[in-house]
Design a protein around this motif. Structure first.
Motif, PDB file in Angstrom:
ATOM      1  N   ASN A   1      73.882  27.623  20.148  1.00  0.00           N
ATOM      2  CA  ASN A   1      74.770  27.771  21.304  1.00  0.00           C
ATOM      3  C   ASN A   1      75.492  26.460  21.629  1.00  0.00           C
ATOM      4  N   LEU A   2      74.787  25.335  21.529  1.00  0.00           N
ATOM      5  CA  LEU A   2      75.423  24.035  21.771  1.00  0.00           C
ATOM      6  C   LEU A   2      76.491  23.750  20.714  1.00  0.00           C
ATOM      7  N   ALA A   3      76.155  23.997  19.460  1.00  0.00           N
ATOM      8  CA  ALA A   3      77.097  23.758  18.371  1.00  0.00           C
ATOM      9  C   ALA A   3      78.302  24.684  18.487  1.00  0.00           C
ATOM     10  N   ASN A   4      78.042  25.915  18.792  1.00  0.00           N
ATOM     11  CA  ASN A   4      79.116  26.892  18.917  1.00  0.00           C
ATOM     12  C   ASN A   4      80.038  26.532  20.079  1.00  0.00           C
ATOM     13  N   SER A   5      79.468  26.063  21.157  1.00  0.00           N
ATOM     14  CA  SER A   5      80.267  25.632  22.301  1.00  0.00           C
ATOM     15  C   SER A   5      81.193  24.485  21.896  1.00  0.00           C
ATOM     16  N   ALA A   6      80.651  23.532  21.154  1.00  0.00           N
ATOM     17  CA  ALA A   6      81.466  22.405  20.687  1.00  0.00           C
ATOM     18  C   ALA A   6      82.556  22.889  19.729  1.00  0.00           C
ATOM     19  N   ALA A   7      82.218  23.799  18.854  1.00  0.00           N
ATOM     20  CA  ALA A   7      83.183  24.286  17.867  1.00  0.00           C
ATOM     21  C   ALA A   7      84.320  25.076  18.515  1.00  0.00           C
ATOM     22  N   ARG A   8      84.022  25.780  19.578  1.00  0.00           N
ATOM     23  CA  ARG A   8      85.021  26.645  20.203  1.00  0.00           C
ATOM     24  C   ARG A   8      85.847  25.959  21.282  1.00  0.00           C
ATOM     25  N   ASP A   9      85.354  24.863  21.818  1.00  0.00           N
ATOM     26  CA  ASP A   9      86.058  24.203  22.908  1.00  0.00           C
ATOM     27  C   ASP A   9      87.380  23.643  22.415  1.00  0.00           C
ATOM     28  N   THR A  10      88.452  23.940  23.111  1.00  0.00           N
ATOM     29  CA  THR A  10      89.770  23.473  22.691  1.00  0.00           C
ATOM     30  C   THR A  10      90.179  22.174  23.380  1.00  0.00           C
ATOM     31  N   ASP A  11      89.486  21.797  24.420  1.00  0.00           N
ATOM     32  CA  ASP A  11      89.775  20.541  25.108  1.00  0.00           C
ATOM     33  C   ASP A  11      88.965  19.426  24.453  1.00  0.00           C
ATOM     34  N   PRO A  12      89.624  18.430  23.859  1.00  0.00           N
ATOM     35  CA  PRO A  12      88.890  17.392  23.127  1.00  0.00           C
ATOM     36  C   PRO A  12      87.852  16.644  23.975  1.00  0.00           C
ATOM     37  N   ALA A  13      88.153  16.379  25.227  1.00  0.00           N
ATOM     38  CA  ALA A  13      87.189  15.672  26.084  1.00  0.00           C
ATOM     39  C   ALA A  13      85.947  16.524  26.308  1.00  0.00           C
ATOM     40  N   ASN A  14      86.146  17.810  26.545  1.00  0.00           N
ATOM     41  CA  ASN A  14      85.008  18.712  26.704  1.00  0.00           C
ATOM     42  C   ASN A  14      84.247  18.870  25.399  1.00  0.00           C
ATOM     43  N   LYS A  15      84.994  18.931  24.283  1.00  0.00           N
ATOM     44  CA  LYS A  15      84.356  19.049  22.969  1.00  0.00           C
ATOM     45  C   LYS A  15      83.465  17.841  22.705  1.00  0.00           C
ATOM     46  N   LEU A  16      83.944  16.652  23.067  1.00  0.00           N
ATOM     47  CA  LEU A  16      83.151  15.440  22.883  1.00  0.00           C
ATOM     48  C   LEU A  16      81.870  15.506  23.713  1.00  0.00           C
ATOM     49  N   ALA A  17      81.976  15.972  24.930  1.00  0.00           N
ATOM     50  CA  ALA A  17      80.783  16.126  25.783  1.00  0.00           C
ATOM     51  C   ALA A  17      79.816  17.141  25.175  1.00  0.00           C
ATOM     52  N   ASP A  18      80.352  18.234  24.642  1.00  0.00           N
ATOM     53  CA  ASP A  18      79.511  19.242  23.981  1.00  0.00           C
ATOM     54  C   ASP A  18      78.808  18.649  22.763  1.00  0.00           C
ATOM     55  N   LEU A  19      79.541  17.881  21.967  1.00  0.00           N
ATOM     56  CA  LEU A  19      78.954  17.249  20.782  1.00  0.00           C
ATOM     57  C   LEU A  19      77.867  16.253  21.177  1.00  0.00           C
ATOM     58  N   ASP A  20      78.127  15.486  22.218  1.00  0.00           N
ATOM     59  CA  ASP A  20      77.119  14.538  22.694  1.00  0.00           C
ATOM     60  C   ASP A  20      75.856  15.260  23.160  1.00  0.00           C
ATOM     61  N   GLN A  21      76.039  16.374  23.835  1.00  0.00           N
ATOM     62  CA  GLN A  21      74.885  17.155  24.296  1.00  0.00           C
ATOM     63  C   GLN A  21      74.102  17.707  23.105  1.00  0.00           C
ATOM     64  N   TRP A  22      74.790  18.234  22.127  1.00  0.00           N
ATOM     65  CA  TRP A  22      74.150  18.747  20.915  1.00  0.00           C
ATOM     66  C   TRP A  22      73.407  17.615  20.205  1.00  0.00           C
ATOM     67  N   SER A  23      74.038  16.459  20.077  1.00  0.00           N
ATOM     68  CA  SER A  23      73.417  15.313  19.402  1.00  0.00           C
ATOM     69  C   SER A  23      72.160  14.841  20.114  1.00  0.00           C
ATOM     70  N   THR A  24      72.202  14.824  21.424  1.00  0.00           N
ATOM     71  CA  THR A  24      71.052  14.386  22.207  1.00  0.00           C
ATOM     72  C   THR A  24      69.898  15.378  22.084  1.00  0.00           C
ATOM     73  N   ALA A  25      70.216  16.651  22.192  1.00  0.00           N
ATOM     74  CA  ALA A  25      69.174  17.679  22.151  1.00  0.00           C
ATOM     75  C   ALA A  25      68.619  17.904  20.747  1.00  0.00           C
ATOM     76  N   PHE A  26      69.450  17.728  19.725  1.00  0.00           N
ATOM     77  CA  PHE A  26      69.049  18.020  18.345  1.00  0.00           C
ATOM     78  C   PHE A  26      69.531  16.905  17.415  1.00  0.00           C
ATOM     79  N   PRO A  27      68.960  15.717  17.509  1.00  0.00           N
ATOM     80  CA  PRO A  27      69.447  14.594  16.698  1.00  0.00           C
ATOM     81  C   PRO A  27      69.251  14.804  15.195  1.00  0.00           C
TER      82      PRO A  27
END
Length: 180
Positions: A42-68
């Motif tokens: 769900n975290l990865a999918n959220s990052a992949a689907r987000d069209t706003d780059p700033a939000n995508k970066l936040a999603d990627l950071d969240q995914w990275s933190t939760a699943f390094p």
């Protein structure tokens, strides 16, 4: 962002790059890669689907933190690279491209980012050398870099062929400027 110094735009190279589609959990039975659980997907999918780059970066950071230690680290790094480019974060894009190339020397997006972002970072001579090596590698190994077997998911064979055909003139132009 690349300016008249290079005579071509990041947009021209970036247009050849795109976000990689992520496989759904149910599609992974016969694959080596696995999502840790639905939360990671769900975290990865959220990052992949987000069209706003700033939000995508936040999603990627969240995914990275939760699943390094994700099985999808390469895909995540690729998404980060694309996002940094969208945000005009040239230094982060260039540095991440160098990291990716250490393990994946044929990674098209990392090679292209190395060449396209170098002018925007006030490059050292070592960074200019890295950009020149990446450009020369791309030109000398275009068949390997654009092999069908490594075509990114989500990109059609026709799109991959167009990217392959479009890259040489852009790289030649970049090399002229890199060499000064």
């Amino acid at each position: 962002m690349l300016s008249t110094r290079f005579g071509f735009s990041v947009a021209a190279l970036a247009a050849l790059m795109f976000a990689t589609a992520l496989p759904a959990p149910a599609q992974q039975e016969n694959r080596q890669k696995r999502w840790k659980d639905n939360a990671e997907y769900n975290l990865a999918n959220s990052a992949a689907r987000d069209t706003d780059p700033a939000n995508k970066l936040a999603d990627l950071d969240q995914w990275s933190t939760a699943f390094p230690l994700s099985d999808y680290l390469d895909e995540r790094l690729d998404m980060y690279l694309f996002t940094y480019e969208q945000l005009n974060e040239a230094r982060q894009a260039f540095d991440l491209a160098q990291e990716i190339l250490q393990n994946h020397p044929n990674n098209y997006r990392a090679l292209a980012a190395t060449v396209s972002e170098v002018a925007a970072i006030r490059p050292s001579s070592a960074e200019l050398d890295a950009a020149e090596r990446a450009a020369n590698y791309l030109l000398a190994n275009v068949e390997t870099v654009f092999a069908e077997s490594i075509r990114p998911s989500g990109m059609s064979a026709a799109e991959w062929a167009r990217a392959k055909d479009a890259i040489a003139p852009l790289i030649q132009q970049a090399l002229q400027t890199i060499r000064g």
